[in-house]
Design a protein around this motif. Sequence first.
Motif, PDB file in Angstrom:
ATOM      1  N   SER A 175       0.848  -1.188   0.000  1.00 28.63           N
ATOM      2  CA  SER A 175       0.000   0.000   0.000  1.00 28.63           C
ATOM      3  C   SER A 175       0.890   1.246   0.000  1.00 28.63           C
ATOM      4  CB  SER A 175      -0.889   0.005   1.250  1.00 28.63           C
ATOM      5  OG  SER A 175      -0.053   0.180   2.390  1.00 28.63           O
ATOM      6  N   ILE A 176       0.282   2.401  -0.210  1.00 31.39           N
ATOM      7  CA  ILE A 176       1.034   3.666  -0.160  1.00 31.39           C
ATOM      8  C   ILE A 176       1.752   3.772   1.179  1.00 31.39           C
ATOM      9  CG2 ILE A 176       0.787   6.177  -0.026  1.00 31.39           C
ATOM     10  CD1 ILE A 176      -1.584   5.922  -1.990  1.00 31.39           C
ATOM     11  N   GLU A 177       1.003   3.468   2.238  1.00 32.81           N
ATOM     12  CA  GLU A 177       1.568   3.598   3.578  1.00 32.81           C
ATOM     13  C   GLU A 177       2.753   2.642   3.777  1.00 32.81           C
ATOM     14  OE1 GLU A 177      -0.924   2.562   6.905  1.00 32.81           O
ATOM     15  OE2 GLU A 177      -0.417   4.480   7.835  1.00 32.81           O
ATOM     16  N   GLU A 178       2.588   1.415   3.295  1.00 32.92           N
ATOM     17  CA  GLU A 178       3.678   0.435   3.457  1.00 32.92           C
ATOM     18  C   GLU A 178       4.921   0.853   2.675  1.00 32.92           C
ATOM     19  OE1 GLU A 178       0.972  -3.589   4.234  1.00 32.92           O
ATOM     20  OE2 GLU A 178       1.276  -2.865   2.202  1.00 32.92           O
ATOM     21  N   VAL A 179       4.709   1.399   1.479  1.00 36.38           N
ATOM     22  CA  VAL A 179       5.854   1.881   0.693  1.00 36.38           C
ATOM     23  C   VAL A 179       6.574   2.994   1.455  1.00 36.38           C
ATOM     24  CG1 VAL A 179       6.425   3.292  -1.339  1.00 36.38           C
ATOM     25  CG2 VAL A 179       5.082   1.215  -1.610  1.00 36.38           C
ATOM     26  N   LEU A 180       5.799   3.925   1.998  1.00 31.81           N
ATOM     27  CA  LEU A 180       6.418   5.057   2.707  1.00 31.81           C
ATOM     28  C   LEU A 180       7.148   4.585   3.965  1.00 31.81           C
ATOM     29  CD1 LEU A 180       3.588   7.731   2.290  1.00 31.81           C
ATOM     30  CD2 LEU A 180       5.865   7.791   1.248  1.00 31.81           C
ATOM     31  N   ILE A 181       6.551   3.622   4.666  1.00 36.20           N
ATOM     32  CA  ILE A 181       7.214   3.115   5.881  1.00 36.20           C
ATOM     33  C   ILE A 181       8.543   2.454   5.512  1.00 36.20           C
ATOM     34  CG2 ILE A 181       7.054   1.360   7.711  1.00 36.20           C
ATOM     35  CD1 ILE A 181       4.023   2.031   7.857  1.00 36.20           C
ATOM     36  N   ALA A 182       8.523   1.661   4.437  1.00 42.54           N
ATOM     37  CA  ALA A 182       9.768   0.986   4.018  1.00 42.54           C
ATOM     38  C   ALA A 182      10.827   2.015   3.632  1.00 42.54           C
ATOM     39  CB  ALA A 182       9.486   0.049   2.844  1.00 42.54           C
ATOM     40  N   ARG A 222      -1.139  12.727   2.121  1.00 45.86           N
ATOM     41  CA  ARG A 222      -1.871  12.514   3.389  1.00 45.86           C
ATOM     42  C   ARG A 222      -1.188  11.408   4.197  1.00 45.86           C
ATOM     43  NH1 ARG A 222      -6.295  11.465   1.257  1.00 45.86           N
ATOM     44  NH2 ARG A 222      -6.995  13.622   1.159  1.00 45.86           N
ATOM     45  N   ALA A 223      -0.862  10.303   3.509  1.00 48.66           N
ATOM     46  CA  ALA A 223      -0.209   9.181   4.204  1.00 48.66           C
ATOM     47  C   ALA A 223       1.142   9.635   4.755  1.00 48.66           C
ATOM     48  CB  ALA A 223      -0.038   8.002   3.243  1.00 48.66           C
ATOM     49  N   ALA A 224       1.883  10.406   3.950  1.00 49.69           N
ATOM     50  CA  ALA A 224       3.198  10.881   4.412  1.00 49.69           C
ATOM     51  C   ALA A 224       3.016  11.740   5.658  1.00 49.69           C
ATOM     52  CB  ALA A 224       3.886  11.677   3.300  1.00 49.69           C
ATOM     53  N   HIS A 225       2.082  12.673   5.611  1.00 46.73           N
ATOM     54  CA  HIS A 225       1.870  13.565   6.765  1.00 46.73           C
ATOM     55  C   HIS A 225       1.464  12.752   7.996  1.00 46.73           C
ATOM     56  CE1 HIS A 225       1.204  17.244   3.919  1.00 46.73           C
ATOM     57  NE2 HIS A 225       2.409  16.761   3.854  1.00 46.73           N
ATOM     58  N   ASN A 226       0.615  11.738   7.783  1.00 45.90           N
ATOM     59  CA  ASN A 226       0.207  10.906   8.932  1.00 45.90           C
ATOM     60  C   ASN A 226       1.378  10.139   9.535  1.00 45.90           C
ATOM     61  OD1 ASN A 226      -2.445  11.645   8.911  1.00 45.90           O
ATOM     62  ND2 ASN A 226      -3.112   9.937   7.611  1.00 45.90           N
ATOM     63  N   LEU A 227       2.369   9.846   8.702  1.00 49.59           N
ATOM     64  CA  LEU A 227       3.544   9.108   9.199  1.00 49.59           C
ATOM     65  C   LEU A 227       4.625  10.043   9.716  1.00 49.59           C
ATOM     66  CD1 LEU A 227       3.790   6.494   6.305  1.00 49.59           C
ATOM     67  CD2 LEU A 227       3.353   5.965   8.710  1.00 49.59           C
ATOM     68  N   GLY A 228       4.341  11.331   9.716  1.00 53.34           N
ATOM     69  CA  GLY A 228       5.343  12.284  10.203  1.00 53.34           C
ATOM     70  C   GLY A 228       6.399  12.623   9.159  1.00 53.34           C
ATOM     71  N   ILE A 229       6.086  12.370   7.880  1.00 52.58           N
ATOM     72  CA  ILE A 229       7.042  12.710   6.804  1.00 52.58           C
ATOM     73  C   ILE A 229       6.608  14.045   6.199  1.00 52.58           C
ATOM     74  CG2 ILE A 229       8.010  12.001   4.572  1.00 52.58           C
ATOM     75  CD1 ILE A 229       7.239   9.087   5.310  1.00 52.58           C
ATOM     76  N   PRO A 230       7.399  15.111   6.375  1.00 53.09           N
ATOM     77  CA  PRO A 230       7.005  16.400   5.799  1.00 53.09           C
ATOM     78  C   PRO A 230       7.115  16.355   4.277  1.00 53.09           C
ATOM     79  CG  PRO A 230       9.000  16.605   7.168  1.00 53.09           C
ATOM     80  CD  PRO A 230       8.696  15.151   7.048  1.00 53.09           C
ATOM     81  N   SER A 231       6.390  17.239   3.617  1.00 54.84           N
ATOM     82  CA  SER A 231       6.454  17.246   2.152  1.00 54.84           C
ATOM     83  C   SER A 231       6.244  18.660   1.629  1.00 54.84           C
ATOM     84  CB  SER A 231       5.396  16.305   1.573  1.00 54.84           C
ATOM     85  OG  SER A 231       4.107  16.842   1.757  1.00 54.84           O
ATOM     86  N   ARG A 288       7.810  18.774  17.665  1.00 55.65           N
ATOM     87  CA  ARG A 288       8.916  18.196  16.887  1.00 55.65           C
ATOM     88  C   ARG A 288       8.860  16.667  16.887  1.00 55.65           C
ATOM     89  NH1 ARG A 288      13.449  20.040  19.556  1.00 55.65           N
ATOM     90  NH2 ARG A 288      12.547  21.926  20.378  1.00 55.65           N
ATOM     91  N   GLN A 289       8.409  16.109  18.029  1.00 52.62           N
ATOM     92  CA  GLN A 289       8.383  14.656  18.146  1.00 52.62           C
ATOM     93  C   GLN A 289       7.110  14.050  17.544  1.00 52.62           C
ATOM     94  OE1 GLN A 289      10.860  12.648  19.627  1.00 52.62           O
ATOM     95  NE2 GLN A 289      11.868  14.600  19.218  1.00 52.62           N
ATOM     96  N   SER A 290       6.148  14.905  17.222  1.00 55.44           N
ATOM     97  CA  SER A 290       4.853  14.410  16.797  1.00 55.44           C
ATOM     98  C   SER A 290       4.977  13.550  15.536  1.00 55.44           C
ATOM     99  CB  SER A 290       3.971  15.618  16.527  1.00 55.44           C
ATOM    100  OG  SER A 290       3.291  15.455  15.329  1.00 55.44           O
ATOM    101  N   ARG A 291       4.044  12.593  15.396  1.00 54.13           N
ATOM    102  CA  ARG A 291       4.116  11.710  14.239  1.00 54.13           C
ATOM    103  C   ARG A 291       3.397  12.305  13.029  1.00 54.13           C
ATOM    104  NH1 ARG A 291       4.334   6.329  13.503  1.00 54.13           N
ATOM    105  NH2 ARG A 291       2.138   6.335  12.983  1.00 54.13           N
ATOM    106  N   SER A 292       2.866  13.506  13.146  1.00 52.80           N
ATOM    107  CA  SER A 292       2.202  14.120  11.998  1.00 52.80           C
ATOM    108  C   SER A 292       3.124  15.132  11.345  1.00 52.80           C
ATOM    109  CB  SER A 292       0.938  14.834  12.448  1.00 52.80           C
ATOM    110  OG  SER A 292       0.082  13.919  13.055  1.00 52.80           O
ATOM    111  N   ALA A 293       2.779  15.501  10.124  1.00 46.20           N
ATOM    112  CA  ALA A 293       3.568  16.515   9.421  1.00 46.20           C
ATOM    113  C   ALA A 293       2.638  17.244   8.454  1.00 46.20           C
ATOM    114  CB  ALA A 293       4.732  15.861   8.678  1.00 46.20           C
TER     115      ALA A 293
END
Length: 424
Positions: A175-182, A222-231, A288-293
């Motif tokens: 999934s998108i989320e799994e790709v981003l996590i990897a 959206r998935a990136a932001h939820n995982l704390g990955i800024p974009s 800063r520690q938050s998992r959102s972005a």
Amino acid sequence: MQAAADTPVSDPALEPIRERVLAGERLSIDDGVALYRSRDIFTIGELANIVRERRHGRAAYYNINRHINYTNYCVLRCKFCSFYRSPDGRTGLTPLSNTGGYEYSLDEIVEIAAEAYANRATEVHIVGGLHPKLPFSFYTDVCRAIKQRCPGLHVKAFTAIEIIHFTRISKPRLSIEEVLIALKEAGLDSLPGGGAEIFDDRVHAEAFKAKVGEKHWFDVHRAAHNLGIPSNATMLYGHVETPEERIRHLVKLREHQDESLARLANSACRIVKEGGSETAGDSQFAVRQSRSAAFQCCIPLSFIPEGSALEHLPGPTGLDDLRTLAISRLMLDNIPHIKAFWIMQTPKLSQVALNWGVDDFDGTVVWYDITKREGRGTNRQELTVDQIRRLILEAGCVPVERDTLYRPVRRGGEQSSTGRTIPV
Ligand code: V47
């Protein structure tokens, strides 16, 4: 260009917009369209500059970075693009530009990153075409190998379109989320803003039909932001779209950012509550520690027609560039930074834009294969730090070297904000 609150505007249609900007109110789609219709470019610039100064004062940001376009082979054939080469040799490109497919090996990519790191780069920006054969493991290997060799280098890589491609080539399908996590586990730090073009079905059908549309682009961010990955976010303007379609594109970015910022605020609150402390210092730490972005910056990209299947189009004028950068600043009240990418807007116009709503100049770049404004020959496209600082200073701004997350970088053997000691 200092704006005096009582200066009369020469276009009366801008008067209510001016009042809303001064009051810090959000502009509507109609306001955005009125700004595009107005010939009063100075008032538009002045208003954008008010907003820019409210957020950033006279600071103008740049970074020391290196763009790496790892391949131009692409399974798509977007009409606006002159970069892609079809694996089967068939393209819609003009014969002159339709030469030379290439791909870098893993070692070559790591070598380029290591050279950039040795030359004080804080970021590599890695994007490419949708390669027909490379497996998903190639992309995780790239992130991992760069981090191993250059631990403090920020890896900003892969547009939303590449991420969707990775979901399709991964085996078993991820999934998108799994790709981003990897990718994140391998060392990816943030996503660039490319591939957004114009969020509109008509424009999509006309200029980049085979590419995934806005839903997928937003799903990835959206998935990136939820995982704390800024974009970041882009808008490619000056081809087949109308001013109304540009404004709607910006408003879609703004709505998405509202959602990301709401999640960011919620998760920061949760962490503060869980930690049981609510002092100002602790709550900043929690953010800063938050998992959102969220989106950090918007980059309006000026269409370069040469060599593409849309070569017959004239492309944006200088005033259209300035107007679009300024209007982006005015419409995007919740995205902190507006970047002029000097490769596309030219260094000279990007310099002028620093007083027209823009606060970020991108960076040293060094090599850029996707577009080139003037002439053929090598794609070495570099500005030195001295050149960038001179352009910024002459515009009356204060140059601030930033890292990818817009933290000031301190040099001279001091600790940088990323914790890495950076040589002078
Ligand atoms: O996605 C392609 C655009 C983008 C052309 O995130 C073209 O900080 C103009 O996204 N004329 C890639 N533009 C560049 C990009 C970017 C650049 C700088 C900073 C960041 C960031 C992102 O370039 C593509 C596409 O939208 N593009 N062809 C062209 N002929």
